[in-house]
Scaffold this motif. Structure first.
Motif, short mmCIF file in Angstrom:
data_model
loop_
_atom_site.label_atom_id
_atom_site.label_comp_id
_atom_site.label_asym_id
_atom_site.label_seq_id
_atom_site.Cartn_x
_atom_site.Cartn_y
_atom_site.Cartn_z
N ASP A 185 38.37 62.84 47.58
CA ASP A 185 37.36 63.89 47.67
C ASP A 185 37.86 65.20 47.07
O ASP A 185 37.07 66.00 46.58
N LEU A 186 39.18 65.43 47.13
CA LEU A 186 39.75 66.66 46.56
C LEU A 186 40.10 66.51 45.08
O LEU A 186 40.46 67.50 44.43
N GLN A 187 39.99 65.31 44.57
CA GLN A 187 40.43 65.01 43.19
C GLN A 187 39.75 65.91 42.16
O GLN A 187 40.39 66.39 41.22
N SER A 188 38.45 66.15 42.33
CA SER A 188 37.73 66.94 41.34
C SER A 188 38.22 68.39 41.30
O SER A 188 38.12 69.05 40.27
N LYS A 189 38.74 68.89 42.41
CA LYS A 189 39.25 70.26 42.45
C LYS A 189 40.63 70.39 41.83
O LYS A 189 41.01 71.46 41.36
N TRP A 190 41.40 69.29 41.85
CA TRP A 190 42.79 69.35 41.41
C TRP A 190 43.05 68.59 40.11
O TRP A 190 44.10 68.78 39.49
N GLY A 191 42.15 67.72 39.72
CA GLY A 191 42.34 66.98 38.48
C GLY A 191 43.42 65.92 38.52
O GLY A 191 44.01 65.56 37.50
N TRP A 192 43.70 65.40 39.73
CA TRP A 192 44.75 64.40 39.85
C TRP A 192 44.33 63.07 39.24
O TRP A 192 43.14 62.73 39.15
N ASP A 193 45.32 62.27 38.84
CA ASP A 193 45.13 60.88 38.46
C ASP A 193 45.72 60.04 39.59
O ASP A 193 46.94 60.04 39.78
N LEU A 194 44.87 59.37 40.35
CA LEU A 194 45.31 58.69 41.56
C LEU A 194 45.50 57.19 41.32
O LEU A 194 44.75 56.56 40.56
N GLY A 195 46.49 56.61 42.00
CA GLY A 195 46.71 55.17 42.02
C GLY A 195 47.04 54.75 43.44
O GLY A 195 47.52 55.55 44.25
N ILE A 196 46.76 53.49 43.75
CA ILE A 196 47.05 52.95 45.08
C ILE A 196 48.14 51.88 44.97
O ILE A 196 48.07 51.00 44.10
N ALA A 197 49.14 51.96 45.84
CA ALA A 197 50.18 50.94 45.92
C ALA A 197 50.17 50.33 47.32
O ALA A 197 50.03 51.03 48.31
N PHE A 238 51.61 69.54 45.67
CA PHE A 238 51.28 68.94 44.37
C PHE A 238 50.88 70.03 43.41
O PHE A 238 50.43 71.10 43.81
N GLU A 239 50.99 69.71 42.14
CA GLU A 239 50.45 70.58 41.10
C GLU A 239 49.14 69.96 40.58
O GLU A 239 48.84 68.79 40.84
N ARG A 240 48.38 70.72 39.85
CA ARG A 240 47.14 70.22 39.26
C ARG A 240 47.44 69.20 38.15
O ARG A 240 48.46 69.29 37.48
N ASN A 241 46.53 68.24 38.02
CA ASN A 241 46.54 67.27 36.91
C ASN A 241 47.75 66.34 36.91
O ASN A 241 48.06 65.74 35.88
N HIS A 242 48.42 66.19 38.04
CA HIS A 242 49.55 65.28 38.12
C HIS A 242 49.08 63.90 38.58
O HIS A 242 47.98 63.72 39.08
N ARG A 243 49.96 62.94 38.39
CA ARG A 243 49.67 61.55 38.77
C ARG A 243 50.26 61.28 40.16
O ARG A 243 51.47 61.44 40.37
N LEU A 244 49.41 60.87 41.10
CA LEU A 244 49.82 60.63 42.48
C LEU A 244 49.66 59.15 42.81
O LEU A 244 48.57 58.58 42.63
#
Length: 332
Positions: free
Chosen positions: A45-57, A20-26
């Protein structure tokens, strides 16, 4: 946040493999089972280090009586974590593993595309990789089937499927869920031995672990990892050989790989090792057959490389035949 060895391992894996890259939507595929809960917890837990925008499907196949309750359980977890939740429900119950997998990836791709997610992330583990290797080996396959479940592959244009847990076993995800008291939803179908994969998981793997190698899942997963690199190399080499042996001038270069008639230069192919000859023929057949070519299809086409002039195959599915015309194999 408690930082465990598993957190550190996944963090290193994502970085070293460029998953993954930083700040991408996963978009995380969450069934509610231990593997997917371990995955979403790690990524949160890793979100703060990578800046991801997470969603659940979550995909409801409608093949269990508790599937609706299962979906609500995952939705409540998403609300607790403050994550966007997406639910896809099958129009009718899906009763085969292959059909369920195809529908699930189609559903996840549609959700990702509609909501601008660049990645779909699944909780496949080293245990899944080992089971897939055994499943395909028993059915009969080449290296391509044995290296299945790769770290990443494109699903559709602009959307990548990623599996960050391929070095983690199911025993490790279970321990992680217990440590963090994650509410696992037990899937009753995982115990149903009518499914071949469940028999491999419940009976064959434990037998191999007890009688041959306590680390059999990791060992088989490592074998799949080695094969993946070799398959990638061989596929590229075969593609180069195919392009070298393909007659030019049949439409444009792209069309010449997909339209009949096709002509392959036998003299070019005869100089290559058998492994590359077979891969070239497999690539050609993949272009003209609806289903994946069988070993028998590949072998009868490969045999024409050294066959007498005017030799030909019986029709392939769909009606195409291959015939030797001097230095050329012609498919028409």
């Amino acid at each position: 946040m408690v930082w465990t060895l598993l957190h550190a391992k996944i963090h290193r894996t994502i970085r070293s493999r460029h998953l993954f890259e930083r700040n991408h939507r996963l978009l995380i595929a969450v069934s509610g089972g231990q593997d997917s809960l371990c995955l979403i917890k790690l990524l949160l837990d890793l979100q703060s280090k990578w800046g991801w925008d997470l969603g659940i499907a979550h995909c409801d196949h409608r093949w269990r009586s508790d599937s609706e309750a299962n979906a609500h359980h995952v939705e409540n977890l998403a609300k607790t974590w403050g994550i966007s939740f997406y639910l896809e429900i099958a129009n009718q119950p899906i009763n085969s593993e292959a059909a369920a997998r195809d529908w699930r990836y189609q559903a996840l791709s549609a959700i990702a595309k509609a909501n601008n997610y660049q990645y779909i992330v699944t909780g496949h583990t080293a245990s899944d990789r080992a089971e897939t290797l055994l499943y395909n080996l028993i059915r009969g396959t080449g290296a391509d089937g044995l290296q299945a479940l790769t770290w990443q592959r494109p699903l559709t244009t602009g959307i990548m499927l990623v599996r960050p847990l391929l070095e983690i076993t199911r025993i490790q995800t279970e321990q992680f869920c217990q440590e963090f008291k994650l509410p696992i939803w037990e899937d009753s179908t995982n115990q149903d031995l009518q499914y071949a994969r469940n028999r491999i998981r419940q009976e064959l793997i434990p037998y191999l672990r007890e009688n041959f190698n306590p680390q059999v899942e990791s060992a088989l997963a490592q074998t799949a990892e080695l094969l993946q690199a070799e398959v990638e190399y061989l596929e590229k080499a075969a593609q180069q050989l195919r392009e070298k042996g393909m007659e030019k001038g049949i439409g444009n270069e792209e069309d010449s790989l997909t339209l009949l008639p096709l002509r392959l230069n036998r003299r070019v192919l005869q100089k290559a090792p058998l492994a590359l000859q077979r891969r070239v023929m497999r690539q050609v057949l993949q272009q003209i057959l609806t289903d994946a070519p069988s070993f028998e299809h590949i072998e009868k086409l490969t045999a024409l490389i050294i066959a007498p002039n005017r030799s030909q195959t019986d029709p392939f599915p769909g009606g195409a035949i291959a015939q030797v015309e001097g230095d050329w194999i012609c498919l028409k």
